[in-house]
Enzyme design. Structure first.
Site, PDB file in Angstrom:
ATOM      1  N   VAL A 347       0.475  -1.680  -0.121  1.00  0.00           N
ATOM      2  CA  VAL A 347      -0.332   0.251  -0.103  1.00  0.00           C
ATOM      3  C   VAL A 347       0.761   1.398  -0.291  1.00  0.00           C
ATOM      4  O   VAL A 347       1.657   1.318   0.660  1.00  0.00           O
ATOM      5  CB  VAL A 347      -0.681   0.305   1.222  1.00  0.00           C
ATOM      6  CG1 VAL A 347      -2.093   1.620   0.852  1.00  0.00           C
ATOM      7  CG2 VAL A 347      -1.422  -1.043   1.510  1.00  0.00           C
ATOM      8  N   SER A 348       0.729   2.095  -1.471  1.00  0.00           N
ATOM      9  CA  SER A 348       1.686   3.206  -0.944  1.00  0.00           C
ATOM     10  C   SER A 348       1.170   4.682  -0.916  1.00  0.00           C
ATOM     11  O   SER A 348      -0.569   4.509  -1.541  1.00  0.00           O
ATOM     12  CB  SER A 348       2.169   3.908  -2.841  1.00  0.00           C
ATOM     13  OG  SER A 348       2.437   4.403  -2.695  1.00  0.00           O
ATOM     14  N   PRO A 349       1.009   5.649  -0.376  1.00  0.00           N
ATOM     15  CA  PRO A 349       0.419   6.997  -0.114  1.00  0.00           C
ATOM     16  C   PRO A 349       0.840   7.629  -1.154  1.00  0.00           C
ATOM     17  O   PRO A 349      -0.375   9.197  -1.089  1.00  0.00           O
ATOM     18  CB  PRO A 349       0.946   7.561   0.979  1.00  0.00           C
ATOM     19  CG  PRO A 349       2.723   7.250   0.948  1.00  0.00           C
ATOM     20  CD  PRO A 349       2.664   5.711   0.600  1.00  0.00           C
ATOM     21  N   ASP A 460       7.911   3.579  -4.928  1.00  0.00           N
ATOM     22  CA  ASP A 460       7.447   4.780  -3.619  1.00  0.00           C
ATOM     23  C   ASP A 460       9.240   5.219  -3.673  1.00  0.00           C
ATOM     24  O   ASP A 460       9.585   6.038  -3.287  1.00  0.00           O
ATOM     25  CB  ASP A 460       7.237   3.827  -2.448  1.00  0.00           C
ATOM     26  CG  ASP A 460       5.875   4.212  -1.950  1.00  0.00           C
ATOM     27  OD1 ASP A 460       5.285   4.797  -2.717  1.00  0.00           O
ATOM     28  OD2 ASP A 460       5.795   3.075  -1.071  1.00  0.00           O
TER      29      ASP A 460
END
Length: 777
Positions: A347-349, A460
């Site tokens: 999960v990436s912001p 990321d």
């Protein structure tokens, strides 16, 4: 006049009624509490210079200042005559096995067997902008030039002190739990791997990442709300691999927003009749406006205060001037809000997606490459191209969700407090896999190894050279390089298949172990809540499978206490670190997460098996064998980080002198302008100024002409940057940048710097200096 009086009467009544409702809803009045609750918080920022940051494994990412400070936040929950559990959330990349071992040693010396490795859980938020060098295995401290004692000590000291605070704050109280969906704070960065999971399983879920936030609200019987802890999955990678300022990233920012919101509303309830706000908080010190003189008078007043030359200071002067230390009532515990990490593995912001730097086009879907190379593929945060803005936005989104859950929390935790803990050797674990025909198959996990795609990095933070995600073959050149360190044998290669082994870390032991084999598994129970502490980063689907397996085990136990709603959350990167855990199907794709699943394709099945055992022993009130003790490698640690030899200034100058001052008659506007001041300084490693500050914005109180601190280096609007003119130079400077927020009060301000300089023979002396005054309108 009569109408005006009625309006005032109605306004006053409305204020008192709304305040009473807030206290009732917020937890200020409760008729029943079955727990003792205590919360604590302590500074763990660590060395803000020279030390490599943990997370991206980028040798060039070396700390050189502070975006905002890092903290350890703790809650303790105890039954008055029963068991207790401790949970510590760290603004750090991950928890460390050796850090926990040493924390437990200290707690045992202080409290006996009250707090042990069994009932104390420590989890990291996974910021990639904190000092590294605090883990004990070689692979995790290569880029930090070995073990960094200052990083280690800052964590051990901070965790211990936060637990001591929480212990001393134990008082009767209640805990409420709430859940809600946050849709715009995370995206799947490895969707091609996620799609390899069975379609039937994927169809049960609306999203390819977990969107649920679970929040605990802690309410003291006397003081009302005293804190909140929540779990939500998104990586701490809003700040990029080129950032060099220490930062808690999006989760640390959310904690700062939530804590400041509560402090602000506490002050506002005392001094004003304003309704409770759910906006991003203003600084507490600027809430009560002074009557402002006209602009020309402010400029004349500011002209009297020229820059102060550097002068000696005491160690406590920095701590005494901290903004937040003055906000809390002496007899009331400070509000503690932690934004904890869970199954964030994929999960990436960076929610706008991944794009190629050269073309601006989306990256390749399967391999996250641009023209076959991974170096140009980067995820974009919502504030792109400003990573600081992205950090604030993702933090704000989590804060607003947490605030909504906090204000509406009504389900009370009730029942037993308990825990189970075991050490498991994951290098040779027998795992029983059920088959559809009712039979079973026994497989094994493997000694740790990392695949070729590990070196490709992620969107990321891409890796270097010619590595790519999704590589299940490897290449001859890098195999030759690998073999110089350790050539894996056929058994190891077969065990990890289809992962092509780049680093056989589990079988590398010189000068000491490169990777962990013995892992800590733990369940903490508070009533109907079960916290699964795992020493790694579970992907979305891996986390779902683990939670579902434990929840099913608990439901099928026949325990009447568990007949109602059960909440199961995963606390990621807890009690140690062993990289990633994917599903078996995701492992086959060998993207970054699969290549970083250390113990082979059956790693997740091993976790599920062992956690089912733990949960069974928990509900049946049966003891568990402790398992093999992990090694204590502290005495074997090597460090190649150059120590600070001495600090100097040019002849005639003093530490704290202003090199670049604000212009005369400077007038700045709130919300738009920035002020920058440069000071003669010294290496921040000389004194970490723990629970203090290196930089301060002070506002002139016009009545008595004294300076009041309003922003410090724990505020996101104030950045402390440190630099040397040359790498081995004994001279250095500190740059303080204040981006004036809209919420700042008009008035006369100045910038102040604190530091500590080291003499050639080791003695350290503290200093301070201040800029000339300027006006903010």
């Amino acid at each position: 006049m009569m109408e005006l009086s009625l309006v005032r009467l109605w306004t006053t009544c409305f204020f008192y009624i709304s305040t009473l409702l807030f206290l009732l809803i917020g937890g200020g009045v409760y008729s029943h509490s079955e727990y003792l609750i205590g919360l604590g918080s302590y500074d763990i920022t660590g060395p803000a210079a020279d030390v490599n940051m943990m997370g991206y494994a980028n040798m060039e990412q070396v700390a050189s200042g502070i975006h905002f400070r890092l903290r350890a936040r703790t809650f303790i929950v105890s039954q008055p005559q029963g068991k207790r559990v401790v949970f510590v959330n760290l603004d750090a990349c991950m928890a460390s096995q050796i850090v926990k071992l040493k924390v437990i040693e200290r707690l045992k010396a202080r409290y006996g067997d009250l707090y042990t490795e069994k009932n104390v859980g420590i989890s990291g938020i996974h910021t990639h902008a904190g000092p590294g060098g605090y883990l004990q295995y070689v692979i995790y401290i290569v880029t930090s030039l070995g073990f960094v004692r200052q990083s280690f000590d800052a964590l051990v000291d901070g965790i211990e002190n936060s637990i001591i605070q929480a212990h001393e704050n134990l008082r009767p109280g209640s805990i409420f739990i709430n859940n809600g969906e946050l849709l715009d704070a995370g995206v799947n960065r490895s969707p091609s791997a996620y799609l390899n999971n069975p379609s039937g399983e994927r169809s049960k879920h609306k999203y390819d990442v977990d969107k649920e936030m679970t929040l605990l609200k802690f309410v003291d019987d006397q003081w009302g709300p005293v804190g909140s802890f929540n779990w939500f999955a998104t990586h701490g990678t809003s700040m990029s691999r080129s950032n060099s300022l220490i930062s808690g990233d999006n989760k640390g920012a959310a904690s700062r927003f939530m804590e400041d919101w509560f402090e602000q509303n506490t002050v506002e309830r005392s001094y004003s009749e304003e309704f409770i706000s759910d906006e991003i908080p203003r600084r507490v010190s600027s809430i009560i406006e002074n009557h402002q003189d006209n602009h020309q008078e402010l400029l004349e007043l500011a002209s009297y205060f020229e820059s102060q030359p550097g002068k000696p200071a005491t160690r406590i002067s920095s701590s005494a001037r901290r903004v937040r230390s003055a906000l809390r009532k002496a007899d009331m515990p400070g509000f503690v809000s932690a934004f904890c990490q869970t199954n964030c593995g994929d999960v990436s912001p960076n929610v706008l997606g991944a794009f190629c730097l050269d073309t601006g086009l989306p990256c390749d879907f399967n391999h996250s490459t641009c023209g076959g190379k991974n170096e140009m593929c980067y995820g974009r945060g919502p504030g792109y191209p400003d990573e600081f803005e992205s950090t604030c936005i993702i933090g704000e989104r989590q804060f607003k969700m947490a605030l909504e859950l906090f204000n509406k929390a009504s389900e009370q935790l009730e029942g037993k407090v308990d825990y189970r803990h075991v050490y498991v050797d994951f290098s040779q674990l027998n795992v029983t896999l059920p088959e559809k025909d009712g039979k079973s198959e026994v497989v094994k996990t493997c000694p740790a190894a990392m695949g070729f795609a590990f070196a490709a990095g992620t969107t990321d933070g891409p890796g270097a050279f010619d590595f790519t995600q999704g590589d299940d073959k490897g290449n001859p050149f890098w195999r030759l390089v690998r073999n110089v360190l350790k050539t894996p044998d056929k058994k190891q290669i077969d065990c990890h298949y289809p992962k092509p082994i780049l680093l056989d870390t589990g079988e590398m032991t010189k000068p000491y172990d490169w990777a962990p084999s013995i892992l800590s598994l733990q369940i903490l129970r508070i009533g109907q809540l079960f916290i699964l502490s795992v020493p790694g980063e579970f992907t979305t689907m891996a986390g779902r499978r683990l939670r579902d397996a434990v929840k099913t085990q608990l439901k099928n136990s026949g325990n009447k206490d568990l007949s109602g709603e059960i909440h199961v959350v995963i606390a990621g990167l807890a009690n140690g670190y062993s990289q990633y855990v994917t599903t078996f199907e995701e492992y086959q794709v060998q993207r970054y997460e699969g290549a970083s699943t250390l113990y082979g394709p059956h790693t997740l099945s091993g976790y599920i098996q062992e956690f089912k055992k733990l949960s069974k022993s928990l509900v049946l009130d049966m003891p568990v064998q402790p398992g093999p003790q992990p090694p204590d490698l502290l005495d074997k640690q090597l460090s190649f980080l150059t120590p600070v030899m001495m600090d100097t200034t040019p002849d005639g100058d003093s530490f704290g002198d202003v090199i670049s001052d604000v212009p005369k008659n400077l007038s700045l506007k709130r919300g738009n302008d920035q002020v920058t001041v440069v000071f003669r300084s010294a290496c921040p490693r000389n004194d970490l100024l723990t629970e203090g500050t290196f930089a301060l914005v002070e506002k002139l109180e016009q009545k008595d002409k004294t300076w009041t601190p309003v922003y410090d280096d724990d505020d996101l609007c104030l950045r402390f940057k440190w630099s040397r003119p040359k790498k081995l130079s004994s001279r250095s400077q500190a740059t303080v940048e204040w981006r004036i927020p809209e919420s700042a009060s008009p008035g006369v301000y100045r910038i102040t710097h604190f530091g500590a300089a080291k003499k050639l023979f080791g003695s350290v002396h503290h200093f301070t200096g201040s800029s000339s005054a300027f006006v903010v309108t």
